[in-house]
Each structure stands twice: as C-alpha cells, then as structure tokens.
Design an enzyme around this catalytic site. Structure first.
Site, PDB file in Angstrom:
ATOM      1  N   CYS A 266       0.786  -1.243   0.000  1.00  0.00           N
ATOM      2  CA  CYS A 266       0.000   0.000   0.000  1.00  0.00           C
ATOM      3  C   CYS A 266       0.814   1.289   0.000  1.00  0.00           C
ATOM      4  CB  CYS A 266      -0.948   0.007   1.197  1.00  0.00           C
ATOM      5  SG  CYS A 266      -2.272  -1.192   1.019  1.00  0.00           S
TER       6      CYS A 266
HETATM    7  N1  NAD Z   1      -3.404  -5.431   1.698  1.00  0.00           N
HETATM    8  C1  NAD Z   1      -3.649  -4.391   2.488  1.00  0.00           C
HETATM    9  O1  NAD Z   1      -3.116  -4.293   3.583  1.00  0.00           O
HETATM   10  C2  NAD Z   1      -4.627  -3.309   2.065  1.00  0.00           C
HETATM   11  C3  NAD Z   1      -5.129  -2.419   3.023  1.00  0.00           C
HETATM   12  C4  NAD Z   1      -6.031  -1.424   2.635  1.00  0.00           C
HETATM   13  C5  NAD Z   1      -6.391  -1.308   1.310  1.00  0.00           C
HETATM   14  N2  NAD Z   1      -5.877  -2.152   0.380  1.00  0.00           N
HETATM   15  C6  NAD Z   1      -6.314  -2.006  -1.003  1.00  0.00           C
HETATM   16  O2  NAD Z   1      -7.310  -2.985  -1.255  1.00  0.00           O
HETATM   17  C7  NAD Z   1      -7.216  -3.481  -2.596  1.00  0.00           C
HETATM   18  C8  NAD Z   1      -7.004  -4.990  -2.555  1.00  0.00           C
HETATM   19  O3  NAD Z   1      -5.765  -5.257  -1.935  1.00  0.00           O
HETATM   20  P1  NAD Z   1      -5.363  -6.730  -1.480  1.00  0.00           P
HETATM   21  O4  NAD Z   1      -4.064  -6.605  -0.768  1.00  0.00           O
HETATM   22  O5  NAD Z   1      -6.507  -7.374  -0.811  1.00  0.00           O
HETATM   23  O6  NAD Z   1      -5.108  -7.404  -2.912  1.00  0.00           O
HETATM   24  P2  NAD Z   1      -4.769  -8.922  -3.217  1.00  0.00           P
HETATM   25  O7  NAD Z   1      -3.821  -8.903  -4.366  1.00  0.00           O
HETATM   26  O8  NAD Z   1      -4.373  -9.623  -1.952  1.00  0.00           O
HETATM   27  O9  NAD Z   1      -6.155  -9.546  -3.682  1.00  0.00           O
HETATM   28  C9  NAD Z   1      -6.826  -9.166  -4.844  1.00  0.00           C
HETATM   29  C10 NAD Z   1      -7.617 -10.375  -5.316  1.00  0.00           C
HETATM   30  O10 NAD Z   1      -8.492  -9.943  -6.380  1.00  0.00           O
HETATM   31  C11 NAD Z   1      -8.562 -10.996  -7.333  1.00  0.00           C
HETATM   32  N3  NAD Z   1      -9.071 -10.469  -8.609  1.00  0.00           N
HETATM   33  C12 NAD Z   1      -8.426  -9.736  -9.527  1.00  0.00           C
HETATM   34  N4  NAD Z   1      -9.249  -9.428 -10.558  1.00  0.00           N
HETATM   35  C13 NAD Z   1     -10.448  -9.999 -10.281  1.00  0.00           C
HETATM   36  C14 NAD Z   1     -11.702 -10.040 -10.936  1.00  0.00           C
HETATM   37  N5  NAD Z   1     -11.892  -9.443 -12.096  1.00  0.00           N
HETATM   38  N6  NAD Z   1     -12.704 -10.713 -10.370  1.00  0.00           N
HETATM   39  C15 NAD Z   1     -12.525 -11.352  -9.189  1.00  0.00           C
HETATM   40  N7  NAD Z   1     -11.369 -11.334  -8.507  1.00  0.00           N
HETATM   41  C16 NAD Z   1     -10.341 -10.672  -9.027  1.00  0.00           C
HETATM   42  C17 NAD Z   1      -7.141 -11.507  -7.395  1.00  0.00           C
HETATM   43  O11 NAD Z   1      -7.071 -12.794  -7.984  1.00  0.00           O
HETATM   44  C18 NAD Z   1      -6.759 -11.482  -5.908  1.00  0.00           C
HETATM   45  O12 NAD Z   1      -7.074 -12.702  -5.271  1.00  0.00           O
HETATM   46  C19 NAD Z   1      -6.075  -2.693  -3.244  1.00  0.00           C
HETATM   47  O13 NAD Z   1      -6.602  -1.587  -3.909  1.00  0.00           O
HETATM   48  C20 NAD Z   1      -5.247  -2.244  -2.055  1.00  0.00           C
HETATM   49  O14 NAD Z   1      -4.526  -1.060  -2.318  1.00  0.00           O
HETATM   50  C21 NAD Z   1      -5.020  -3.165   0.731  1.00  0.00           C
END
Ligand code: NAD
Length: 437
Positions: A266
């Site tokens: 992030c």
């Molecule tokens: N990881 C963190 O600590 C955190 C905290 C706050 C906000 N965020 C934000 O949240 C969002 C997600 O982050 P994350 O870390 O959970 O990501 P991640 O990479 O862990 O998970 C994303 C998931 O989405 C799936 N995906 C992609 N395209 C897809 C589609 N078309 N249909 C269905 N599934 C699909 C992927 O296969 C993956 O499993 C990002 O924008 C990130 O910046 C993350």
C-alpha cells in the site's frame, strides 16, 4: 441478506469474514480458481492466522463460500464489494484493469437484476476513479443509471496486514462516500453493528481520505528515519528522542519508529499514485517526490552502519533476517529486503537470508542468493547481520546465535531489539539512529 465480495485477497477476505461474523451470508468471488478452492476448504491463500481461524468456522457453518462466477454471485446479492488489487504501473499510476474486469461482471449482473444492488468500491483508487471510470463501466454495461437503478459507494479500507481481522471488525473509522443518499444509507446500515466512528462524504472525498491517510503515515515513517539519520550523526540515540516527540498528543506515538523504510502493497504505491494523480492536474507534489526518494535511499543507511563497523563488505558473509515487508506476515510486495540485499550484493557481499514465513514468496523475487532454514543457520559464520523485518523471534536473539557469528555485529534495521541484551550476549549492536556515525 447476501453480500458479494469481489477479490479474495487480504481486503476481500477480511471484509467477507467480517460480514460473515456480523451474521450476513457472504460469497467471495475470485478469478483465481486455486484461491476459490482454498477459501472453500477454509484455508487462507496467505499467512494471517486469526483470519484463517474465523474463515474456517464460517465455511463450516455454510455462511461463507467462494466462487469464480461473479455475475451469478452479484445477481443474488444486495451489496457487491470491489476488493481487487490496484497495483502500480511503471509510471506510478494505478493499474485499473482488474477493477475494470470486475466491474464489467458486476454490470452484467445489474443488467438482469430487478433489485437495487449497491456497488461498493473498497479497492484503493485515486480521486474521481469511482465516478469517472467505474460508474461509466457499470452504467454502459447494465444500461442502468447509478443512483437511480443501483447504488454506488466508495468505502476505503484501513486494515493492516498482521491484524487484518481485528482492524476490519474494529475499524478506527468507517468512511462512507456515496453517489446518492439511498446507497449511503444502505451501506451505513450494513455496518450498524460496528460501533466505530463514521463519516459520510461524497465519492471523491472518500477516495482522497485513503490517500491522505497513507501519505501521512509514509511521512511519519520518513520523518522518523530522517530524525534517526540525523541523531546517529550527532552521537544521539534516536529512540528517546522520537519517544518524547510521540508523547505530544498532537503527534501520537505510533509509526514513529525508524528503520530501512516503508514497503508493502500500500504505502509506496499510494504515494506514487497520488503524486501521479495530482500531476495530471498540473500540480507537482514536492513532498511526495521527496518521500519516495528518501524511502528509496533509506536501506543504504543500514549498509553504511555495517560498513563502518566491519569495513569493506567484499566477500563478507552477511546474514539478512526478515524478508517480508514487515514482521508477522508473508507478504513480500515492495519489501525493503530487495533494495537492501541488492545494495549488499553491489558491494560484493555474500548474502544469506532467512524469514520464518515469507521465504517461498521471496525466493521468487531473488532466486539466486543463499537461503538458510533457521536463524542459527543464517547467522553461522556471518561477518555481520541486518534485521530487516521485526519478527518476534528475532527479539530473542541471544548468546547462542551471536556466538555462531564470525564477527558479532548486529545492525537493527527495525529498532526492534534491546541493545543491552545484544551487548550482554557478546554482540556489537548498531541500529538505525543508534551507534556508529
Ligand atoms: N493489503 C492491504 O493491507 C490493504 C489495506 C487497505 C487497502 N488495500 C487495497 O485494497 C485493494 C485490494 O488489496 P489486497 O491486498 O486485498 O489485494 P490482493 O492482491 O491480496 O487480492 C486481490 C484479489 O483480487 C482478485 N481479482 C483480480 N481481478 C479480479 C476479478 N476481475 N474478479 C474477481 N477477482 C479478481 C485476485 O485474484 C486477488 O485474489 C487494493 O486496492 C489495495 O490497495 C489493501
């Protein structure tokens, strides 16, 4: 009531489990069949033990399931939370392709649904994305109008990996940005059982709140690094200095620890994305540019301390403990271990690395360095050691491990060890903001 979560990653599964625990029926959608299978067997695709425990309970009870069929899942739900990744492109801009695909599937579902489904953006997206990029995809694909036929909200997520479930169940604040009043009211009532402070805004403000928060945290970390870098050159330990700064209620004590810089999925990407977004409006953020530059350079401070203590690193065996972007997780996205080890290799050091959970993920990033299977193996024969991630077990480093080293020099890149303990165990302790000039 059924809730659909699109993207079964950290945020999607924390969101799904939270709503499952609040008593809703949850369907998590992902394009990755392996992930879907893993979730349906009650296993997380990443290391987050408390979340996994609750996931298993919900899957067993039948109140949370996963699928690859997003269209069917959205059609049968009242809410569709978009939790897909938004990684950095080389320009710093966020890659919206996963969000575009996910929203294309949601639009198909909206087209054939008679219900007022609320689409909620939880992925971190730069200001105006929800209104100017997501909304047209949903409207064109469904032939319907946002705010009249379906709802549209932006609900940023503030969880931290390592405490994902707790942060999601007890958020510091719930931000509800909405296009229309009805969808905002519906989202607010979904969170009724969570007693955290809430703030209603428009879509753009909700998007900006996430970036303003993360760039502030990145600033606090970089400020701590700057104070520590100055302290060490002035012969001062930065720890009491930063502790005293944090005692001021206007500042607060958290995120005031110096180290080798911020990493993870992030902070670096959010700083880059906001810098890029405002540049599109003709504004060059000097502060964000400086933050990124300072963060890029910070791993060098640990290398400098090590060099000052043991001289030329050429052919020296250097143990690097901790490869994840922080202790307690197996996520290696933008981990500082990469620039740190790259810097050591550039000085012709022989690097041996160890992490309790992140080794498999890290090997994919740096396949050719040497890996150890334990802390002791990593430190055996080392001419120096750098702590890169603050795993609790590293805090227990003592005589046994230190006596295995050829030269007992420990550089604490996270200021997580007690200098007195290391010294009592026969080690020479150096840390960011502590020790040699
Ligand atoms: N990881 C963190 O600590 C955190 C905290 C706050 C906000 N965020 C934000 O949240 C969002 C997600 O982050 P994350 O870390 O959970 O990501 P991640 O990479 O862990 O998970 C994303 C998931 O989405 C799936 N995906 C992609 N395209 C897809 C589609 N078309 N249909 C269905 N599934 C699909 C992927 O296969 C993956 O499993 C990002 O924008 C990130 O910046 C993350």
């Amino acid at each position: 009531m059924r809730i659909c979560v699109i993207g079964a990653g950290f945020v999607g599964l924390a969101t799904g489990v939270t709503f499952g625990k609040l008593g809703y029926e949850v369907v998590c959608c992902d394009i990755d069949k392996g992930r879907v299978k893993s979730v349906n067997s009650g296993t997380l695709p990443f290391y987050e033990p408390p979340l996994e425990k609750e996931l298993r309970i919900l899957v067993k009870k039948g109140s949370l399931a996963a699928t690859v069929d997003t269209v069917a899942a959205v059609k049968a739900s009242k809410f569709a939370f978009v939790c897909v990744q938004t990684p950095s492109l080389p320009s710093g801009r966020i890659d919206l392709r996963p969000a575009k695909t996910a929203c294309g599937s949601i639009a198909k579902a909206l087209k054939y649904s008679r219900d007022y489904i609320v689409v909620v953006m939880k992925s971190t997206v730069v200001p105006s994305t929800t209104d100017l990029f997501i909304r047209p995809i949903l409207e064109k694909g469904s032939g319907k109008t946002a705010g009249r036929d379906f709802g549209l909200c932006m609900n940023p997520e503030f969880l931290q990996e390592g405490s994902a479930l707790k942060d999601s169940m007890e958020p510091t604040r719930i931000i509800i940005g909405s296009l229309d009043r009805r969808s905002g009211d519906m989202l607010e009532s979904l969170y009724a059982k969570i007693k955290s402070p809430r703030l209603r805004t428009d879509l753009r403000s909700a998007e900006m709140i996430k970036y303003a928060s993360n760039t502030f945290l990145a600033t606090k970390i970089s400020y701590s690094n700057e104070v520590a870098n100055m302290c060490v050159r002035l012969g001062i330990d930065s720890e009491p200095v930063l502790k005293a700064v944090g005692m001021d209620p206007r500042v607060g004590p958290l995120f005031l620890k110096p180290g080798v810089g911020f990493g993870g999925s992030c902070l670096p990407k959010d700083v880059r994305a906001l810098k890029d977004r405002v540049r599109l409006e003709g504004y060059e953020s000097r502060m964000l540019s400086t933050l990124l530059k300072m963060n890029d350079e910070q791993p060098r401070e640990a290398i400098r301390l090590l060099e000052n203590a043991i001289g030329d690193l050429g052919n020296k065996r250097i143990a690097v403990l901790g490869l994840a972007f922080k202790g307690g997780v197996d996520d290696v996205r933008e981990t500082r271990a990469v620039p740190l080890i790259t810097g050591l290799l550039a000085k012709r050091a022989r690097v041996v690395a160890y992490d309790p959970m992140a080794m498999q993920n890290f090997i994919r990033l740096m396949p050719t360095i040497e890996y150890a299977s334990s802390v002791s193996e990593c430190m055996k024969g080392a001419d120096g050691c750098i702590i890169q991630a603050d795993w609790p077990q590293f805090r227990k480093l003592g005589k046994k491990e230190i006596s295995l080293m050829r030269a007992p020099v420990i550089v604490d890149g996270r200021r997580c060890l007690d200098p007195a303990t290391i010294k009592r165990a026969g080690g020479k302790y150096l840390g960011i903001g502590y020790g040699l000039q």
